[in-house]
Design a protein around this motif. Sequence first.
Motif, short mmCIF file in Angstrom:
data_model
loop_
_atom_site.label_atom_id
_atom_site.label_comp_id
_atom_site.label_asym_id
_atom_site.label_seq_id
_atom_site.Cartn_x
_atom_site.Cartn_y
_atom_site.Cartn_z
N ALA A 224 0.82 -1.21 0.00
CA ALA A 224 0.00 0.00 0.00
C ALA A 224 0.85 1.26 0.00
O ALA A 224 0.37 2.35 -0.31
N GLN A 225 2.13 1.11 0.33
CA GLN A 225 3.07 2.23 0.26
C GLN A 225 3.81 2.28 -1.08
O GLN A 225 4.71 3.10 -1.26
N GLY A 226 3.45 1.39 -1.97
CA GLY A 226 4.14 1.33 -3.25
C GLY A 226 5.48 0.64 -3.16
O GLY A 226 6.34 0.85 -4.01
N PRO B 246 -6.01 -0.67 -1.75
CA PRO B 246 -5.77 0.71 -2.17
C PRO B 246 -4.48 1.25 -1.56
O PRO B 246 -4.10 0.87 -0.45
N PRO B 247 -3.80 2.15 -2.25
CA PRO B 247 -2.57 2.74 -1.71
C PRO B 247 -2.87 3.74 -0.60
O PRO B 247 -3.98 4.28 -0.52
N LEU B 248 -1.90 3.99 0.25
CA LEU B 248 -2.04 5.01 1.27
C LEU B 248 -2.00 6.38 0.63
O LEU B 248 -1.16 6.65 -0.24
N ASP B 249 -2.89 7.27 1.06
CA ASP B 249 -2.85 8.64 0.54
C ASP B 249 -1.82 9.44 1.34
O ASP B 249 -1.27 8.95 2.34
N PRO B 250 -1.49 10.67 0.94
CA PRO B 250 -0.44 11.44 1.63
C PRO B 250 -0.69 11.62 3.13
O PRO B 250 0.25 11.54 3.93
N TYR B 251 -1.95 11.86 3.52
CA TYR B 251 -2.25 12.02 4.95
C TYR B 251 -1.97 10.71 5.69
O TYR B 251 -1.37 10.72 6.78
N GLU B 252 -2.38 9.60 5.11
CA GLU B 252 -2.15 8.30 5.75
C GLU B 252 -0.67 7.98 5.85
O GLU B 252 -0.22 7.40 6.85
N GLN B 253 0.10 8.37 4.84
CA GLN B 253 1.55 8.16 4.90
C GLN B 253 2.16 8.91 6.07
O GLN B 253 3.01 8.38 6.80
N ARG B 254 1.72 10.16 6.28
CA ARG B 254 2.24 10.96 7.38
C ARG B 254 1.79 10.39 8.73
O ARG B 254 2.56 10.38 9.70
N TRP C 214 -1.44 -9.74 3.02
CA TRP C 214 -1.09 -8.60 2.17
C TRP C 214 -0.60 -9.12 0.82
O TRP C 214 0.34 -9.92 0.74
N THR C 215 -1.23 -8.66 -0.24
CA THR C 215 -0.91 -9.13 -1.58
C THR C 215 -0.65 -8.00 -2.57
O THR C 215 -0.31 -8.26 -3.71
N GLY C 216 -0.82 -6.76 -2.14
CA GLY C 216 -0.64 -5.64 -3.05
C GLY C 216 -1.88 -5.31 -3.85
O GLY C 216 -1.82 -4.51 -4.79
N ARG D 8 11.24 0.01 -4.45
CA ARG D 8 10.18 0.57 -5.29
C ARG D 8 10.31 -0.05 -6.68
O ARG D 8 11.33 0.13 -7.35
N PRO D 9 9.29 -0.79 -7.10
CA PRO D 9 9.40 -1.56 -8.35
C PRO D 9 9.75 -0.74 -9.58
O PRO D 9 10.42 -1.23 -10.48
#
Length: 319
Positions: free
Chosen positions: A63-65, A154-162, A149-151, A112-113
């Motif tokens: 989810a963090q890419g 949904p990815p984490l948005d910027p707020y969630e990353q922080r 976790w399989t990828g 990061r792929p």
Amino acid sequence: MAGKPHLDEVDVRLVEELRKDGRASFRSLAQHLDVSEQTASRRYHRLTADRILRVSVQPDPYAQGLLPLIVRVHTEGSTGRDVATQVARRADTPWVETLAGTTDVTFTTLTRPATEDSARLLDALARTRGIRESVPCMTLRIFTGPASWTGEGPPLDPYEQRLVAALVQDGRAPFEKLAEELGSTATTVRRRLEQLCERQALQFRTEIDLTLLGRPVETMMWLNVRTRSIEDIGTVLAADPRVRFCAATTGPYNLVLATHHPTAGDLYRMQTDTLGALQDIQRIEITPTVRVVKRHGILREGHLLRPPNGKTPPPPTPL
């Protein structure tokens, strides 16, 4: 703190409850321990102040890419400890251990792929004195935790990353403190964290030297399983309380486990009774863990955990 820290029965039970729910309230902890709320709080803060215990958070790497790689490193002579120390200095290696057997060091790195992260890391390993061979394995599915976790989430948005970055520093930080760091409100922080938990996009991790909980025997298990049974066997083994990590990977082994045991006899019973009862396991290699250098991004100094510095991690240090 000199020597091995002592944990009494209340300490051990407190840690076990936190391993179930890292953000459990002190009121809830007190009820489970049959002690006062003040006692639960005092015990927790003593263990953290003494650098024995730390609650952090592990987000879904996909989810963090990020794509996790498990790397097995074969070293020459007695260079394994030095190699592990160098690898652990990197910001992109959350887990580093030294092992007994043909593999001297194993670690997880987050890449990061869409970049050349993997190529640069392998080039650095090839130039590192003492490394004879490195075998990278791509992690395809992580079975352990509240969700596999399989990828595919949904990815984490910027707020969630922080928010995740703040929780990495202190997984039990109050909502008010998190809100201050994020320039937000406690209500928003609570709501967004609840959403992350509902999506099972993170796991709270209570880090402690497992020998202090009476589980001094730790191993890495490398399994070669018939491909038709990877999902079923991975799911079954991830539910075993002795398994702290289970993932499907590429490479010579397609299922990797990390386990902990109170005795060698318990490890033997897991090998004979648990693994022996599962069909389609074709080959097993078990390597004892000799030294934990880093786990969940937290550096280890013997029994003690290195405290967080409260800053953004530096870029990876070249090997």
